[in-house]
Design a protein around this motif. Structure first.
Motif, PDB file in Angstrom:
ATOM      1  N   HIS A 105     -53.950 -13.556   0.182  1.00 34.38           N
ATOM      2  CA  HIS A 105     -52.751 -12.926   0.771  1.00 34.38           C
ATOM      3  C   HIS A 105     -53.090 -12.410   2.173  1.00 34.38           C
ATOM      4  O   HIS A 105     -53.345 -11.212   2.354  1.00 34.38           O
ATOM      5  CB  HIS A 105     -52.266 -11.785  -0.116  1.00 34.38           C
ATOM      6  CG  HIS A 105     -51.814 -12.231  -1.474  1.00 34.38           C
ATOM      7  ND1 HIS A 105     -50.561 -12.766  -1.698  1.00 34.38           N
ATOM      8  CD2 HIS A 105     -52.458 -12.253  -2.658  1.00 34.38           C
ATOM      9  CE1 HIS A 105     -50.444 -13.092  -2.975  1.00 34.38           C
ATOM     10  NE2 HIS A 105     -51.580 -12.798  -3.581  1.00 34.38           N
ATOM     11  N   LEU A 108     -46.117  -8.693  -6.457  1.00 26.82           N
ATOM     12  CA  LEU A 108     -45.273  -8.676  -5.270  1.00 26.82           C
ATOM     13  C   LEU A 108     -43.881  -9.226  -5.583  1.00 26.82           C
ATOM     14  O   LEU A 108     -42.867  -8.673  -5.147  1.00 26.82           O
ATOM     15  CB  LEU A 108     -45.928  -9.491  -4.154  1.00 26.82           C
ATOM     16  CG  LEU A 108     -47.189  -8.867  -3.530  1.00 26.82           C
ATOM     17  CD1 LEU A 108     -47.951  -9.920  -2.730  1.00 26.82           C
ATOM     18  CD2 LEU A 108     -46.836  -7.684  -2.640  1.00 26.82           C
ATOM     19  N   ASP A 109     -43.824 -10.293  -6.358  1.00 32.27           N
ATOM     20  CA  ASP A 109     -42.530 -10.865  -6.745  1.00 32.27           C
ATOM     21  C   ASP A 109     -41.689  -9.847  -7.517  1.00 32.27           C
ATOM     22  O   ASP A 109     -40.489  -9.689  -7.284  1.00 32.27           O
ATOM     23  CB  ASP A 109     -42.726 -12.106  -7.620  1.00 32.27           C
ATOM     24  CG  ASP A 109     -43.277 -13.302  -6.858  1.00 32.27           C
ATOM     25  OD1 ASP A 109     -43.302 -13.257  -5.610  1.00 32.27           O
ATOM     26  OD2 ASP A 109     -43.698 -14.283  -7.507  1.00 32.27           O
ATOM     27  N   SER A 124     -41.684 -15.834  -0.049  1.00 36.55           N
ATOM     28  CA  SER A 124     -42.125 -14.926   1.005  1.00 36.55           C
ATOM     29  C   SER A 124     -41.934 -13.481   0.559  1.00 36.55           C
ATOM     30  O   SER A 124     -40.978 -13.142  -0.115  1.00 36.55           O
ATOM     31  CB  SER A 124     -41.319 -15.182   2.277  1.00 36.55           C
ATOM     32  OG  SER A 124     -41.549 -14.179   3.226  1.00 36.55           O
ATOM     33  N   HIS A 125     -42.893 -12.636   0.954  1.00 37.79           N
ATOM     34  CA  HIS A 125     -42.791 -11.219   0.624  1.00 37.79           C
ATOM     35  C   HIS A 125     -42.557 -10.378   1.880  1.00 37.79           C
ATOM     36  O   HIS A 125     -42.751  -9.168   1.852  1.00 37.79           O
ATOM     37  CB  HIS A 125     -44.071 -10.760  -0.089  1.00 37.79           C
ATOM     38  CG  HIS A 125     -44.345 -11.521  -1.354  1.00 37.79           C
ATOM     39  ND1 HIS A 125     -45.395 -12.400  -1.484  1.00 37.79           N
ATOM     40  CD2 HIS A 125     -43.675 -11.557  -2.531  1.00 37.79           C
ATOM     41  CE1 HIS A 125     -45.386 -12.925  -2.697  1.00 37.79           C
ATOM     42  NE2 HIS A 125     -44.361 -12.435  -3.345  1.00 37.79           N
ATOM     43  N   ALA A 182     -39.414  -6.777  -6.095  1.00 42.25           N
ATOM     44  CA  ALA A 182     -38.083  -6.969  -5.513  1.00 42.25           C
ATOM     45  C   ALA A 182     -37.048  -6.086  -6.188  1.00 42.25           C
ATOM     46  O   ALA A 182     -36.092  -5.639  -5.537  1.00 42.25           O
ATOM     47  CB  ALA A 182     -37.672  -8.440  -5.623  1.00 42.25           C
ATOM     48  N   GLU A 194     -39.937  -9.385   3.206  1.00 36.03           N
ATOM     49  CA  GLU A 194     -38.895  -8.362   3.089  1.00 36.03           C
ATOM     50  C   GLU A 194     -39.435  -7.053   2.523  1.00 36.03           C
ATOM     51  O   GLU A 194     -38.773  -6.014   2.613  1.00 36.03           O
ATOM     52  CB  GLU A 194     -37.746  -8.864   2.207  1.00 36.03           C
ATOM     53  CG  GLU A 194     -38.079  -9.052   0.740  1.00 36.03           C
ATOM     54  CD  GLU A 194     -38.804 -10.347   0.432  1.00 36.03           C
ATOM     55  OE1 GLU A 194     -39.068 -10.611  -0.750  1.00 36.03           O
ATOM     56  OE2 GLU A 194     -39.100 -11.107   1.379  1.00 36.03           O
ATOM     57  N   LEU A 195     -40.621  -7.085   1.939  1.00 35.92           N
ATOM     58  CA  LEU A 195     -41.210  -5.861   1.386  1.00 35.92           C
ATOM     59  C   LEU A 195     -41.787  -4.961   2.469  1.00 35.92           C
ATOM     60  O   LEU A 195     -42.026  -3.777   2.232  1.00 35.92           O
ATOM     61  CB  LEU A 195     -42.310  -6.203   0.378  1.00 35.92           C
ATOM     62  CG  LEU A 195     -41.873  -6.921  -0.902  1.00 35.92           C
ATOM     63  CD1 LEU A 195     -43.094  -7.300  -1.745  1.00 35.92           C
ATOM     64  CD2 LEU A 195     -40.919  -6.046  -1.713  1.00 35.92           C
ATOM     65  N   HIS A 229     -49.563 -12.064  -6.336  1.00 34.76           N
ATOM     66  CA  HIS A 229     -48.196 -12.523  -6.059  1.00 34.76           C
ATOM     67  C   HIS A 229     -47.247 -12.184  -7.205  1.00 34.76           C
ATOM     68  O   HIS A 229     -46.045 -11.982  -6.985  1.00 34.76           O
ATOM     69  CB  HIS A 229     -48.185 -14.035  -5.803  1.00 34.76           C
ATOM     70  CG  HIS A 229     -48.578 -14.859  -6.989  1.00 34.76           C
ATOM     71  ND1 HIS A 229     -47.655 -15.365  -7.887  1.00 34.76           N
ATOM     72  CD2 HIS A 229     -49.794 -15.252  -7.442  1.00 34.76           C
ATOM     73  CE1 HIS A 229     -48.283 -16.040  -8.825  1.00 34.76           C
ATOM     74  NE2 HIS A 229     -49.576 -15.984  -8.586  1.00 34.76           N
TER      75      HIS A 229
END
Length: 252
Positions: free
Chosen positions: A33, A111-112, A2-3, A115, A5-6, A108
Motif C-alpha cells: 500500500h 480499508l474497503d 481506490s481508497h 467506507a 476518498e478515505l 485492503h
C-alpha cells in the motif's frame, strides 16, 4: 478499489525489541500500500530497533519514528502514536503489530470496510478468519476471552482483543483519548467498548493471523490475567448501571 476518498492513512506500529522484524514488515506494508504511511513508536528498545526505524525513515519520507524513553505498555504506546497522528492531520489511523502476525497484504480488506464504518477490526474469529501456528490452548484462551467480553459487556464484536484495526479520526476524537487509562493489552478491548458506547459503527473483516516466527511474544499469563480483571470490573459496572436504569424506570 481506490481508497483515496478515505484521505491520509497512517499505520501506527509500536515496537519493543523488534530488530529482526521491523524492516521486513515495514517494507511489506509500503510495497502493498504505497499510499499508506507508517508511524513507528519505539519504547526505548535495547536491541537497536529504534536505530533501524530511523534508518528506514531516512530512506522513505512516508515513514516516521516516535522515540519513547521506556517501555510503558502497548496501550500507552498507541495512545502516544494516536495523539501525534491526530495532530499531524491524518484522516485514518490504524494499528498493526511489528512481528508479521498482521499481514500488510490483507490491509485492503480493512480499508474497503471503512467506507461504512468508524472502526474496522481485522478479526480472527469471524467466518473466514483464522490463525496460523497457534497451539490449541492459546486458541481456546483467545476464543474464550472474547466470548467472555461479549457476554459480560453485551457487545456483538467477536474479536475485541484484536490489534489489526483502522479508526476514522472522527471516531478517535469522539471517544476522548485523554480519558483512556488502559496501558496494557486490555487497551484494545477498552477502545472497542468506548467506540460502541459512543454509538459509532464497528465492523469486523476476516484476516489470517500468523504467529510470529522471529523474536519473543510480549503476551504472558500475567498480561492476560490483568486484562481479565479489568474487563470484569467494566462488565460489573455496566451491569449495575443497567440494573439501576431498570429500577428507575419501574419506580417512575
Amino acid at each position: 478499489m481506490s481508497h483515496a476518498e478515505l484521505g491520509r492513512v497512517v499505520m501506527v506500529v509500536p515496537t519493543y525489541n523488534e530488530a529482526t522484524n521491523l524492516e521486513w514488515i515495514v517494507r511489506r506494508l509500503r510495497a502493498a500500500h504505497p499510499s499508506v504511511e507508517v508511524l513507528v513508536v519505539d519504547d526505548g528498545s535495547p536491541d537497536g530497533t529504534g536505530a533501524i526505524a530511523d534508518a528506514i525513515a531516512a530512506e522513505d519520507p512516508a515513514v516516521s519514528v516516535l522515540h519513547r524513553e521506556r517501555k510503558e505498555g502497548l496501550g500507552a504506546a498507541y495512545l502516544h502514536g494516536f495523539r501525534v497522528a491526530l495532530e499531524a492531520g491524518y484522516d485514518v489511523i490504524g494499528e498493526m503489530d511489528a512481528d508479521g502476525s498482521h499481514q500488510p497484504e490483507q490491509l485492503h480488506r480493512l480499508l474497503d470496510a471503512l467506507a461504512d464504518a468508524d472502526l474496522v477490526i481485522g478479526s480472527r474469529w469471524v467466518p473466514g478468519g483464522s490463525v496460523v501456528n497457534w497451539p490449541i490452548t492459546r486458541t481456546a484462551l483467545s476464543r474464550g476471552g472474547n466470548l467472555y467480553v461479549r457476554l459480560l459487556l453485551g457487545v456483538g464484536v467477536h474479536d475485541a482483543t484484536a490489534g489489526y484495526r483502522l479508526f476514522r479520526r472522527t471516531a478517535l476524537e469522539k471517544i476522548d483519548l485523554t480519558s483512556v487509562r488502559s496501558t496494557g493489552y486490555v487497551f484494545q478491548t477498552d477502545l472497542v467498548w468506548r467506540t460502541l458506547q459512543a454509538g459509532l459503527r464497528v465492523r469486523e473483516v476476516p484476516i489470517e493471523f500468523v504467529e510470529r516466527v522471529r523474536g519473543d511474544s510480549k503476551m504472558s499469563g500475567a498480561v492476560a490475567a490483568e486484562s481479565l480483571r479489568k474487563i470484569t470490573a467494566w462488565g460489573l459496572h455496566e451491569r449495575r448501571k443497567q440494573l439501576s436504569r431498570a429500577l428507575h424506570r419501574r419506580t417512575r
